[in-house]
Scaffold this motif. Structure first.
Motif, mmCIF file in Angstrom:
data_model
loop_
_atom_site.group_PDB
_atom_site.id
_atom_site.type_symbol
_atom_site.label_atom_id
_atom_site.label_comp_id
_atom_site.label_asym_id
_atom_site.label_seq_id
_atom_site.Cartn_x
_atom_site.Cartn_y
_atom_site.Cartn_z
ATOM 1 N N MET A 245 0.834 -1.211 0.000
ATOM 2 C CA MET A 245 0.000 0.000 0.000
ATOM 3 C C MET A 245 0.863 1.254 0.000
ATOM 4 S SD MET A 245 -2.983 -1.197 2.675
ATOM 5 C CE MET A 245 -4.010 0.276 2.430
ATOM 6 N N GLU A 246 1.926 1.257 0.798
ATOM 7 C CA GLU A 246 2.808 2.423 0.854
ATOM 8 C C GLU A 246 3.524 2.631 -0.479
ATOM 9 O OE1 GLU A 246 5.367 1.942 4.205
ATOM 10 O OE2 GLU A 246 3.852 2.634 5.637
ATOM 11 N N ASN A 247 3.952 1.544 -1.119
ATOM 12 C CA ASN A 247 4.580 1.671 -2.432
ATOM 13 C C ASN A 247 3.612 2.237 -3.461
ATOM 14 O OD1 ASN A 247 7.473 0.555 -3.060
ATOM 15 N ND2 ASN A 247 6.685 -0.729 -1.413
ATOM 16 N N ALA A 248 2.331 1.868 -3.337
ATOM 17 C CA ALA A 248 1.324 2.374 -4.272
ATOM 18 C C ALA A 248 1.207 3.889 -4.191
ATOM 19 C CB ALA A 248 -0.034 1.722 -3.979
ATOM 20 N N VAL A 249 1.361 4.430 -2.980
ATOM 21 C CA VAL A 249 1.246 5.877 -2.802
ATOM 22 C C VAL A 249 2.548 6.577 -3.176
ATOM 23 C CG1 VAL A 249 0.890 7.717 -1.119
ATOM 24 C CG2 VAL A 249 -0.499 5.636 -1.016
ATOM 25 N N MET A 250 3.669 6.063 -2.690
ATOM 26 C CA MET A 250 4.952 6.747 -2.885
ATOM 27 C C MET A 250 5.439 6.694 -4.326
ATOM 28 S SD MET A 250 7.089 5.944 0.605
ATOM 29 C CE MET A 250 6.937 4.177 0.508
ATOM 30 N N HIS A 251 5.031 5.663 -5.075
ATOM 31 C CA HIS A 251 5.530 5.517 -6.440
ATOM 32 C C HIS A 251 4.420 5.521 -7.478
ATOM 33 C CE1 HIS A 251 9.392 4.700 -4.648
ATOM 34 N NE2 HIS A 251 8.857 3.748 -3.925
ATOM 35 N N GLY A 252 3.182 5.744 -7.035
ATOM 36 C CA GLY A 252 2.078 5.808 -7.982
ATOM 37 C C GLY A 252 1.971 7.139 -8.686
ATOM 38 N N GLY A 253 2.716 8.136 -8.202
ATOM 39 C CA GLY A 253 2.720 9.453 -8.845
ATOM 40 C C GLY A 253 1.515 10.289 -8.473
ATOM 41 N N SER A 254 0.333 9.830 -8.846
ATOM 42 C CA SER A 254 -0.882 10.616 -8.596
ATOM 43 C C SER A 254 -1.927 9.799 -7.834
ATOM 44 C CB SER A 254 -1.475 11.086 -9.934
ATOM 45 O OG SER A 254 -1.748 9.975 -10.776
ATOM 46 N N THR A 255 -1.469 8.876 -7.032
ATOM 47 C CA THR A 255 -2.387 7.988 -6.322
ATOM 48 C C THR A 255 -3.215 8.748 -5.296
ATOM 49 O OG1 THR A 255 -0.871 6.117 -6.602
ATOM 50 C CG2 THR A 255 -2.570 5.913 -4.895
ATOM 51 N N THR A 256 -4.517 8.588 -5.382
ATOM 52 C CA THR A 256 -5.427 9.179 -4.383
ATOM 53 C C THR A 256 -6.308 8.117 -3.741
ATOM 54 O OG1 THR A 256 -7.120 9.609 -6.084
ATOM 55 C CG2 THR A 256 -5.526 11.376 -5.625
ATOM 56 N N GLN A 257 -6.266 6.904 -4.290
ATOM 57 C CA GLN A 257 -7.126 5.854 -3.769
ATOM 58 C C GLN A 257 -6.422 4.506 -3.881
ATOM 59 O OE1 GLN A 257 -11.114 5.840 -5.322
ATOM 60 N NE2 GLN A 257 -11.465 3.684 -4.808
ATOM 61 N N VAL A 258 -6.588 3.696 -2.858
ATOM 62 C CA VAL A 258 -6.041 2.341 -2.831
ATOM 63 C C VAL A 258 -7.173 1.380 -2.483
ATOM 64 C CG1 VAL A 258 -4.424 0.764 -1.704
ATOM 65 C CG2 VAL A 258 -3.729 3.115 -2.165
ATOM 66 N N LYS A 259 -7.223 0.278 -3.196
ATOM 67 C CA LYS A 259 -8.264 -0.716 -2.941
ATOM 68 C C LYS A 259 -7.620 -2.046 -2.575
ATOM 69 C CE LYS A 259 -12.281 -3.017 -5.021
ATOM 70 N NZ LYS A 259 -13.134 -3.148 -6.229
ATOM 71 N N VAL A 260 -8.094 -2.644 -1.486
ATOM 72 C CA VAL A 260 -7.604 -3.944 -1.040
ATOM 73 C C VAL A 260 -8.734 -4.960 -1.217
ATOM 74 C CG1 VAL A 260 -6.574 -5.270 0.831
ATOM 75 C CG2 VAL A 260 -6.124 -2.809 0.655
ATOM 76 N N THR A 261 -8.451 -6.014 -1.962
ATOM 77 C CA THR A 261 -9.457 -7.031 -2.242
ATOM 78 C C THR A 261 -8.978 -8.394 -1.763
ATOM 79 O OG1 THR A 261 -10.142 -5.825 -4.230
ATOM 80 C CG2 THR A 261 -10.858 -8.112 -4.040
ATOM 81 N N VAL A 262 -9.873 -9.140 -1.146
ATOM 82 C CA VAL A 262 -9.576 -10.505 -0.709
ATOM 83 C C VAL A 262 -10.595 -11.447 -1.340
ATOM 84 C CG1 VAL A 262 -9.352 -12.083 1.243
ATOM 85 C CG2 VAL A 262 -8.650 -9.686 1.492
ATOM 86 N N SER A 263 -10.110 -12.529 -1.909
ATOM 87 C CA SER A 263 -10.978 -13.561 -2.449
ATOM 88 C C SER A 263 -10.343 -14.915 -2.155
ATOM 89 C CB SER A 263 -11.188 -13.376 -3.958
ATOM 90 O OG SER A 263 -9.947 -13.429 -4.639
ATOM 91 N N ALA A 264 -11.069 -15.979 -2.426
ATOM 92 C CA ALA A 264 -10.551 -17.312 -2.135
ATOM 93 C C ALA A 264 -11.145 -18.328 -3.095
ATOM 94 C CB ALA A 264 -10.858 -17.701 -0.696
ATOM 95 N N ASN A 265 -10.344 -19.339 -3.423
ATOM 96 C CA ASN A 265 -10.851 -20.487 -4.159
ATOM 97 C C ASN A 265 -10.671 -21.730 -3.296
ATOM 98 O OD1 ASN A 265 -8.112 -21.233 -4.447
ATOM 99 N ND2 ASN A 265 -7.944 -20.080 -6.359
ATOM 100 N N GLU A 266 -10.656 -22.894 -3.883
ATOM 101 C CA GLU A 266 -10.588 -24.119 -3.082
ATOM 102 C C GLU A 266 -9.244 -24.315 -2.407
ATOM 103 O OE1 GLU A 266 -11.643 -27.359 -5.547
ATOM 104 O OE2 GLU A 266 -13.745 -26.763 -5.760
ATOM 105 N N THR A 267 -8.177 -23.755 -2.958
ATOM 106 C CA THR A 267 -6.836 -24.056 -2.455
ATOM 107 C C THR A 267 -6.082 -22.858 -1.891
ATOM 108 O OG1 THR A 267 -5.880 -23.743 -4.663
ATOM 109 C CG2 THR A 267 -6.602 -25.968 -4.068
ATOM 110 N N GLU A 268 -6.484 -21.640 -2.242
ATOM 111 C CA GLU A 268 -5.692 -20.493 -1.814
ATOM 112 C C GLU A 268 -6.536 -19.239 -1.655
ATOM 113 O OE1 GLU A 268 -2.806 -20.282 -4.908
ATOM 114 O OE2 GLU A 268 -4.214 -19.499 -6.388
ATOM 115 N N ALA A 269 -6.014 -18.332 -0.837
ATOM 116 C CA ALA A 269 -6.608 -17.007 -0.691
ATOM 117 C C ALA A 269 -5.807 -16.027 -1.537
ATOM 118 C CB ALA A 269 -6.596 -16.578 0.766
#
Length: 351
Positions: A245-269
């Motif tokens: 998340m910090e890299n997204a802001v510091m190196h995104g240039g014009s980052t104003t929003q960050v989205k964190v998504t979690v999903s899962a299938n049968e073997t992994e998250a």
């Protein structure tokens, strides 16, 4: 625990070989296949157990078993059968050689992995040590400026210098956290002590930590309604999410929003962190997790803001969890970094 596991594997492989030979007995006119099946069983034992002992033990049991069960007179040990002494010697030699070879291969792989891990740690320590010098110099200069010119500087100038000291100190804290993460993994080995954790709780704590430093960045979290429980080291995985998340802001240039998504299938998250910034230069994508990125074409990075260090730490942590991590640019702009964690905990070997 380790001894019991090795004994069970040895017994299971020999029992399976015996069962297969019995099944094939009425179907095959000769017993020439029997020694080969037992050699295969010895190969499996050597591959799945540790050390020479169990492979050699399986070899000796196999030789005696072939003589006792599948050599006339059946169910009697008789090494005087014509031709059997040579068969005995050849089978025992082949079995022991296979066992020794498999053990040597596993030892060489262990040495290779250890050397690779040490190389990664050395590269990271060199990079971090270099980067720490810059904020230290800046802190020293700002503090000296305040002390030497306290009667000349305006309150605004003093506040600016103090703010600079604070930012540099915060950067050093994160660097130390990364170092501690790597040191911790190298102390404990690649088999981390993991616990079943709620993915929602880990993400929430990472978002809270991130928002304290970047209160102006909007954070969106997308977590499935069903509970996602993942075996992990919670401290290290939270560090991964925060670093990305910090890299997204510091190196995104014009980052104003960050989205964190979690999903899962049968073997992994699957954890994904995406931003609405400028994205990642395609030329550095292959090196993004190596810790060796110092600049982008046409743009010089501040040395103390190296993009690769935090992400190389992330990759090391994910690798230790037997997961995968990758980065990509979104079609609509911005970057997306994702990583996976297995939902089933790796079986730990006891001492």
């Amino acid at each position: 625990m380790k001894i019991l596991k090795n004994i069970i594997i040895t017994a299971a492989m020999l029992a399976a070989a015996t069962a297969i030979c019995f099944i094939l007995r009425p179907l095959v006119p000769t017993d020439t296949h029997v020694p080969l099946i037992y050699v295969l069983a010895v190969l499996c034992v050597s591959r799945l157990t540790e050390g020479y002992f169990y492979g050699v033990l399986a070899s000796m049991v196999a030789v005696v078993g072939v003589n006792y069960i599948f050599t006339y007179p059946y169910f009697q040990v008789d090494f005087t059968v014509t031709g059997y002494p040579l068969t005995f010697i050849v089978m025992l030699t082949v079995s022991i050689s296979v066992s020794a070879l498999m053990t040597q291969i596993k030892m060489q792989e262990h040495v290779r992995l250890k050397a690779e891990k040490e190389r990664m740690r050395a590269n990271l320590l060199r990079a971090v040590s270099h980067d720490i010098r810059t904020p230290l110099t800046s802190i020293e200069g700002a503090a000296a400026g305040i002390i030497d010119n306290k009667d000349v500087l305006t309150e605004e100038q003093k506040e600016e210098l103090l703010l600079n000291i604070k930012e540099e100190a915060q950067w050093m804290v994160r660097m130390v956290e990364n170092l501690l993460s790597i040191t911790r993994m190298n102390d404990e080995g690649t088999r981390l002590t993991t616990h079943e954790e709620l993915a929602e709780e880990i993400v929430s704590s990472a978002v809270v930590k991130f928002s304290k430093r970047f209160p102006d960045i909007k954070v969106e979290v997308d977590i499935p309604e069903e509970v996602v429980i993942v075996p992990m080291d919670p401290i290290l995985i939270r560090q991964v999410i925060v670093n990305i998340m910090e890299n997204a802001v510091m190196h995104g240039g014009s980052t104003t929003q960050v989205k964190v998504t979690v999903s899962a299938n049968e073997t992994e998250a699957i954890f994904s962190i995406e931003d609405n910034g400028k994205g990642i230069d395609g030329k550095i994508l292959p090196m993004l997790f190596t810790g060796q990125i110092s600049h982008r074409e046409g743009e010089t990075y501040d040395n103390k803001r190296s993009m690769g260090i935090g992400l190389s730490v992330c990759k090391s942590i994910i690798d230790a969890h037997r997961g995968k991590v990758w980065a990509e640019n979104k079609i609509d702009g911005g970057a997306k970094i994702s990583f996976t964690l297995p939902l089933e905990e790796e079986e730990q070997n006891g001492d």
